[in-house]
Design an enzyme around this catalytic site. Structure first.
Site, PDB file in Angstrom:
ATOM      1  CB  CYS A  28      -0.909  -0.001   1.230  1.00  0.00           C
ATOM      2  SG  CYS A  28      -1.923   1.482   1.373  1.00  0.00           S
ATOM      3  CG  HIS A  46      -2.573  -1.093  -9.613  1.00  0.00           C
ATOM      4  ND1 HIS A  46      -3.337  -0.269  -8.820  1.00  0.00           N
ATOM      5  CD2 HIS A  46      -1.542  -1.523  -8.844  1.00  0.00           C
ATOM      6  CE1 HIS A  46      -2.780  -0.185  -7.611  1.00  0.00           C
ATOM      7  NE2 HIS A  46      -1.694  -0.943  -7.604  1.00  0.00           N
ATOM      8  CD  GLU A 104      -6.863   1.776  -2.264  1.00  0.00           C
ATOM      9  OE1 GLU A 104      -6.116   0.865  -1.862  1.00  0.00           O
ATOM     10  OE2 GLU A 104      -6.897   2.909  -1.766  1.00  0.00           O
ATOM     11  CB  CYS A 119      -4.739   4.085  -4.565  1.00  0.00           C
ATOM     12  SG  CYS A 119      -3.948   2.476  -4.795  1.00  0.00           S
ATOM     13  N   GLY A 136      -1.516   2.823  -6.915  1.00  0.00           N
ATOM     14  CA  GLY A 136      -2.336   3.127  -8.088  1.00  0.00           C
ATOM     15  C   GLY A 136      -1.797   4.313  -8.868  1.00  0.00           C
TER      16      GLY A 136
END
Length: 347
Positions: free
Chosen positions: A135, A224, A279, A288, A291
């Site tokens: 993360c 992703h 997410e 994110c 991301g």
């Protein structure tokens, strides 16, 4: 000779009676005072023990956990000090309860900070109890949290093991945290996605909710799917996107065997991208980090942007650079402590 005899009444007190009586009174008073204080101290200890043991009158059993809450661009996390154990102090169900914004503390995830020999390790539960590999916003919070635990000041560097490998975190004097996120993973089976048997997935067609989107797939240690819009369209207006409806359709699409994080991107300029994210395991969030990194990789692969971009998220901007010299992605952004406390959890 006459001797005058004086006799004492058997009821007459001795000369030291009043002295003894007074002393005895004070002694008894002191004893009773000590007993009184001891009684209330005992009651307090018993009550304190009941709270510590989490034994409640209704017969239910509880436990407590100390935590500190951090946020990075509105992506918020409950930080748990797990440095004294290799086993996580909380279960996935505990994390679900803590992340509940009505019945718990409220967060996008629970992060545990553990030891990794002379370095550190980060593990995380999403708000749905799933455990992602990595993360980006969370790991910036880890840098600030470690600095607080160690009472360290910037500049300071940490090496942290994640499910996506080791990350180098640099705490800067301006309060920002720069993270070396490593190299992106583009090979389809490693993302993972079945959109291709092997090789990169760039501008691939994907049907979702009766529409065909053009998608590029990237892994930053977690999967992703990035889309700039439907095939043949002029692009997305991300603010008008029905994210709550379409997000889960991407997340659980059968071409993503491990589910997927989905970024919907609007190109403002070649160095300024705007995105919204759904997410995996957390839903719509304010930001994110992984991301944002994946978005820049996808934008470069599709010829839409430069390698150095500002990525604007609902919670604020991140600076993302995909360097050619080492193929690594560097993410720079803020993280801050918002409060701390003690949470009660049911056994």
């Amino acid at each position: 000779m006459q001797v005058e005899m004086q006799t004492k009444s058997p009821f007459s007190p001795p000369q030291n009676f009043f002295f003894l009586n007074t002393s005895l009174f004070f002694l008894v008073s002191i004893i009773f005072s000590l007993l009184f204080v001891s009684f209330f101290l005992t009651v307090a200890v018993v009550l304190g023990s009941s709270i510590g043991d989490e034994s409640f009158r209704d017969g239910s059993s509880h436990k407590t956990v100390e935590f500190v809450k951090y946020e990075g661009l509105g992506n918020d996390f409950i930080m748990v000090n797990n440095l004294d154990s290799s086993e996580l102090k909380l279960s996935a169900d505990d994390a679900i309860h803590l992340c509940d914004r009505h019945l718990g503390v409220g967060a996008d995830g629970v992060i545990f900070v553990l030891r990794d020999k002379e370095d550190f390790q980060m593990r995380i539960y999403n708000s749905d109890g799933s455990e992602p590999e990595m993360c980006g916003n969370g790991i910036r919070c880890v840098a600030k949290y470690l600095a607080e635990l160690e009472k360290a000041t910037a500049p300071k560097s940490y090496k942290v093991l994640t499910g996506a490998g080791y990350m180098i975190l640099e705490l800067r004097k301006d309060g920002q945290v720069c993270v070396d996120m490593g190299a992106p993973i583009l090979n389809a089976p490693d993302v993972p996605t079945t959109l291709a048997a092997t090789g990169e997935v760039v501008k691939a067609p994907l049907e979702v909710d009766g529409k065909t989107f053009s998608v590029t797939c990237v892994s930053m240690g977690n999967p992703h799917c990035i889309t700039f819009g439907e095939q043949g369209s002029e692009g997305l207006d991300v603010d008008a996107l029905p994210l709550e409806k379409i997000g889960p359709l991407f997340e659980y699409h059968p071409v993503f065997p491990a589910r997927v994080n989905t970024e919907f991107v609007q190109v403002l300029t070649r160095s300024h991208l705007k995105m919204r994210v759904w997410e995996r395991g957390a839903g719509a969030t304010q930001a994110c980090g992984t991301g944002a990194c994946a978005v820049v990789v996808a934008a470069v692969k599709e010829g839409r942007s430069e390698r150095n971009c500002v990525v604007e998220l609902p919670g604020g901007p991140l600076e993302i650079e995909w360097r050619e010299n080492d193929n690594h992605i560097y993410m720079t952004g803020p993280a801050r402590k918002v409060f701390q406390g003690s949470a009660i959890l049911e056994e």
